[in-house]
Write an enzyme that holds these catalytic residues in place. Structure first.
Site, short mmCIF file in Angstrom:
data_model
loop_
_atom_site.label_atom_id
_atom_site.label_comp_id
_atom_site.label_asym_id
_atom_site.label_seq_id
_atom_site.Cartn_x
_atom_site.Cartn_y
_atom_site.Cartn_z
N LYS A 36 19.21 -5.77 5.98
CA LYS A 36 20.36 -5.95 5.37
C LYS A 36 20.35 -7.23 4.48
O LYS A 36 19.51 -7.99 4.54
CB LYS A 36 21.47 -6.62 6.35
CG LYS A 36 21.67 -5.54 7.50
CD LYS A 36 22.63 -6.01 8.67
CE LYS A 36 23.00 -5.01 9.70
NZ LYS A 36 23.78 -5.49 10.61
N ASP A 52 4.11 -1.35 5.42
CA ASP A 52 4.34 -0.06 5.22
C ASP A 52 5.71 0.40 4.74
O ASP A 52 6.14 1.16 4.27
CB ASP A 52 4.32 0.79 6.64
CG ASP A 52 5.45 0.63 7.44
OD1 ASP A 52 5.67 -0.38 7.76
OD2 ASP A 52 5.93 1.70 8.08
N ASP A 87 9.08 -8.74 9.54
CA ASP A 87 10.26 -8.17 9.61
C ASP A 87 10.86 -8.08 8.36
O ASP A 87 10.95 -8.86 7.65
CB ASP A 87 11.09 -9.20 10.74
CG ASP A 87 12.36 -8.65 11.07
OD1 ASP A 87 12.94 -7.79 10.45
OD2 ASP A 87 12.78 -9.10 12.00
N GLU A 112 -1.98 -4.15 14.88
CA GLU A 112 -1.34 -3.21 15.81
C GLU A 112 -0.31 -2.10 15.14
O GLU A 112 -0.58 -0.96 15.24
CB GLU A 112 -0.90 -4.06 16.91
CG GLU A 112 -1.83 -4.28 18.00
CD GLU A 112 -2.06 -6.02 17.83
OE1 GLU A 112 -2.69 -6.68 18.39
OE2 GLU A 112 -1.78 -6.43 16.57
N TYR A 113 0.47 -2.88 14.32
CA TYR A 113 1.39 -1.92 13.45
C TYR A 113 0.49 -1.28 12.61
O TYR A 113 1.20 -0.01 12.23
CB TYR A 113 2.45 -3.07 12.90
CG TYR A 113 3.68 -3.62 13.81
CD1 TYR A 113 4.32 -2.64 14.64
CD2 TYR A 113 4.01 -4.80 13.94
CE1 TYR A 113 5.29 -3.02 15.32
CE2 TYR A 113 5.12 -5.57 14.59
CZ TYR A 113 5.70 -4.47 15.22
OH TYR A 113 6.50 -4.81 16.22
N GLU A 114 -0.22 -1.77 11.81
CA GLU A 114 -0.80 -0.88 10.91
C GLU A 114 -1.47 0.41 11.21
O GLU A 114 -1.21 1.49 10.97
CB GLU A 114 -1.99 -1.80 10.02
CG GLU A 114 -2.79 -1.08 8.99
CD GLU A 114 -3.41 -1.90 8.32
OE1 GLU A 114 -4.09 -1.55 7.41
OE2 GLU A 114 -3.53 -3.12 8.77
#
Length: 225
Positions: free
Chosen positions: A122, A154, A118, A193-195
């Protein structure tokens, strides 16, 4: 990001033999838990478990512990684990990253994977980023001498922040790339999975390896000063 609640996830995780409950009881005894003296590699924020499951199947000589806080995500990894059958070197924890010193004793972990953490965009939340100096200090408490962190994202601002934090904390950086899939380090890469999602839309993947600070060298330099 709001996570969709999955009905029955809490109960399924509680009943799963692949999730270790009250892992504090195994602090300093994880090799006893696995019944061998193999190195221990952990992934913090493992998501749905694709990455760590692939590594566990590829490397039976290493013990893998996947750590995920959110039940709605962890249940996906548990489902994958149930489908693969025999894999004694892979287990999961539902646990917060900020408390891992309660789970692992000094020098108990050989490698840490941080994949698409994550970004907490901010600035007031910077200390929550898993590559902040606060978290690097926590990892140092249980990472072995010669151990290291492998970090992928990324998110360029997060990557630049992470490099700065690692340098500030005295970690040695290596294998830095801003486009992993078109680099010399691509051959043995296992995608998360995100990659897969981000690279499919053209986002370059950034990666580095961070080695523990050399405490003996630091002591000698302090003596010289």
């Amino acid at each position: 990001m709001r996570l969709r609640n999955i009905k029955g996830a809490k109960e399924a995780i509680a009943a799963s033999p692949y999730v270790v409950h009250e892992p504090e009881n195994f602090r300093g005894r994880w090799n006893e838990f696995f019944s061998n003296d193999h190195p221990i590699h952990i992934e913090i924020g493992m998501g749905k478990g694709k990455f760590i499951t692939a590594f566990a199947l590829r490397h039976p000589e290493i013990n893998y512990i996947g750590i995920e806080l959110y039940e709605s995500v962890l249940i996906r990894a548990v489902t994958k684990r149930e489908a693969i059958g025999e894999c004694p070197n892979l287990i999961f924890l539902r646990y917060g990253a900020e408390h891992l010193q309660q789970v692992f004793a000094p020098e108990e972990v050989a490698r840490i994977y941080l994949n698409f953490s994550d970004p907490w965009p901010k600035e007031r939340h910077a200390r929550r980023r898993l590559t902040s100096t606060d978290f690097l200090a926590r990892y140092r408490a249980f990472l072995q001498k010669g151990g290291h962190i492998e970090f992928k994202t990324d998110n360029r601002p997060l990557f630049d922040f992470s490099i700065g934090q690692a340098k500030e904390a005295g970690w040695r950086l290596a294998d830095i790339t801003y486009d992993l899939h078109h680099s010399e380090y691509a051959e043995n890469n296992v995608m998360t999975e995100y990659e897969e999602k981000f690279s499919a839309i053209g986002n370059p993947i950034h990666r580095f390896v961070a080695f523990l600070p050399d405490e003996e060298k630091d002591k000698k330099e302090d003596m010289v000063v």
